[in-house]
Design an enzyme around this catalytic site. Structure first.
Site, PDB file in Angstrom:
ATOM      1  N   ASP A  38       0.857  -1.161   0.000  1.00 43.48           N
ATOM      2  CA  ASP A  38       0.000   0.000   0.000  1.00 43.48           C
ATOM      3  C   ASP A  38       0.914   1.238   0.000  1.00 43.48           C
ATOM      4  OD1 ASP A  38      -2.317   1.669   0.437  1.00 43.48           O
ATOM      5  OD2 ASP A  38      -1.773   1.719   2.558  1.00 43.48           O
ATOM      6  N   ASP A  66      -0.283   5.088   1.015  1.00 39.59           N
ATOM      7  CA  ASP A  66      -0.546   6.038   2.097  1.00 39.59           C
ATOM      8  C   ASP A  66      -0.437   5.361   3.455  1.00 39.59           C
ATOM      9  OD1 ASP A  66      -2.594   8.631   0.809  1.00 39.59           O
ATOM     10  OD2 ASP A  66      -1.542   7.133  -0.366  1.00 39.59           O
TER      11      ASP A  66
END
Length: 297
Positions: free
Chosen positions: A96, A98
């Site tokens: 991922d 963020d």
């Protein structure tokens, strides 16, 4: 004696008593120990022990993970990893972005320029806890950006900071010949230069719509949600000829759950409680490169 499982413990300071407790727990679960090692640097320490268990099945490894999690170790996390994954000639790492690859949530940085940071942060946190549909929450958050000049994207990009150890993690995987990817519910306009600078093999995020030099408050195409993240993991690993059991996924929010579950090992990085509970392993310190120790890179 050949091992079929490896326990990797890591923390800012590993207590001898905690490590002995771990060894006792594993022995009580039928483990026969092989090679042990200690490593680390000024930031965190790592203890690794290879061992054999009766069958090494997914169910048996899962039970071991539950036993370790229930032991309540303080200041130390332990990943129970199939040795076959750690010894695989090629691995696939997908992360991922963020609050994982980078320290911030990009939508919140953008929203600050619209004077809506607090409002958007509350929605983001609810979505990451799994309380809101991710796609709906994304559309709602992006809508507050309507009318902002497109150059705020450049300003936000300059504010983004990689997580500690992120560049080192990617470099280590790439140097060892493995494939690295990022998949994000954020935005291509921010992710593209980061992924290119790090030498990622694959990357994808949402595309902010820009018309006449301004954000429209919309995204183009299908939203990158939790189902999409798993889809790209499977597609990209297949394109590299890497079996799913040799993949490592890292994330922090509810929209990462499908990806974490599908991977050979799913790692929760400073994650929400529900994500930590569902993941195979957790890193609860700010150093993303701890993942390389879990993966044996």
């Amino acid at each position: 004696m050949s091992s079929n499982v490896t326990a990797v413990s890591y923390g800012v300071k590993l207590s001898p008593a905690e490590l002995e407790h771990l060894r006792s727990l594993l022995t009580g679960s039928g483990a026969s120990f092989a090679v042990e090692s200690r490593t680390g640097d000024e930031r965190f320490e790592v203890y690794t022990v290879d061992f054999s268990v009766e069958s090494g099945t997914a169910a048996e490894i899962g039970a071991l993970r539950q036993d370790v999690a229930a032991a309540g170790f303080s200041g130390m996390d332990t990943a129970i990893v199939p040795t076959a994954l750690r010894q695989a000639p090629r691995k696939f790492l997908i992360m991922d972005v963020d609050s994982t690859l980078i320290q911030q949530e990009v939508i919140e940085l953008l929203a600050a320029y619209a004077g809506k940071k607090e409002e958007v942060t509350a929605v983001t946190e609810a979505a990451m806890r799994g309380e809101l549909d991710f796609a709906q929450s994304l559309h709602a958050r992006v809508a507050v950006l309507a009318g902002l000049p497109a150059d705020v994207v450049d300003s936000v990009r300059a504010e983004v900071k990689l997580s500690e150890g992120a560049a080192e993690l990617v470099a280590a995987f790439k140097a060892a010949g493995h494939a690295v990817a990022v998949v994000s519910g954020g935005f291509n306009q921010i992710l593209r230069p980061i992924a290119q600078d790090l030498g990622m093999d694959y990357w994808i995020a949402n595309e902010l719509e820009i018309v006449d030099g301004a954000l429209t408050g919309k995204v183009l195409g299908a939203v990158i949600d939790r189902a999409a993240k798993e889809k790209y993991l499977r597609e990209w690993a297949a394109a590299e000829g890497i079996p799913m059991e040799h993949t490592i996924a890292v994330g922090d929010g509810a929209n990462d759950l499908d990806m974490l579950s599908a991977a050979g090992i799913g790692v929760a990085f400073n994650a929400k409680p529900a994500v930590r509970a569902a993941a195979d392993a957790a890193v609860n310190m700010p150093y993303l490169d701890a993942v390389r120790h879990i993966a044996g890179v």
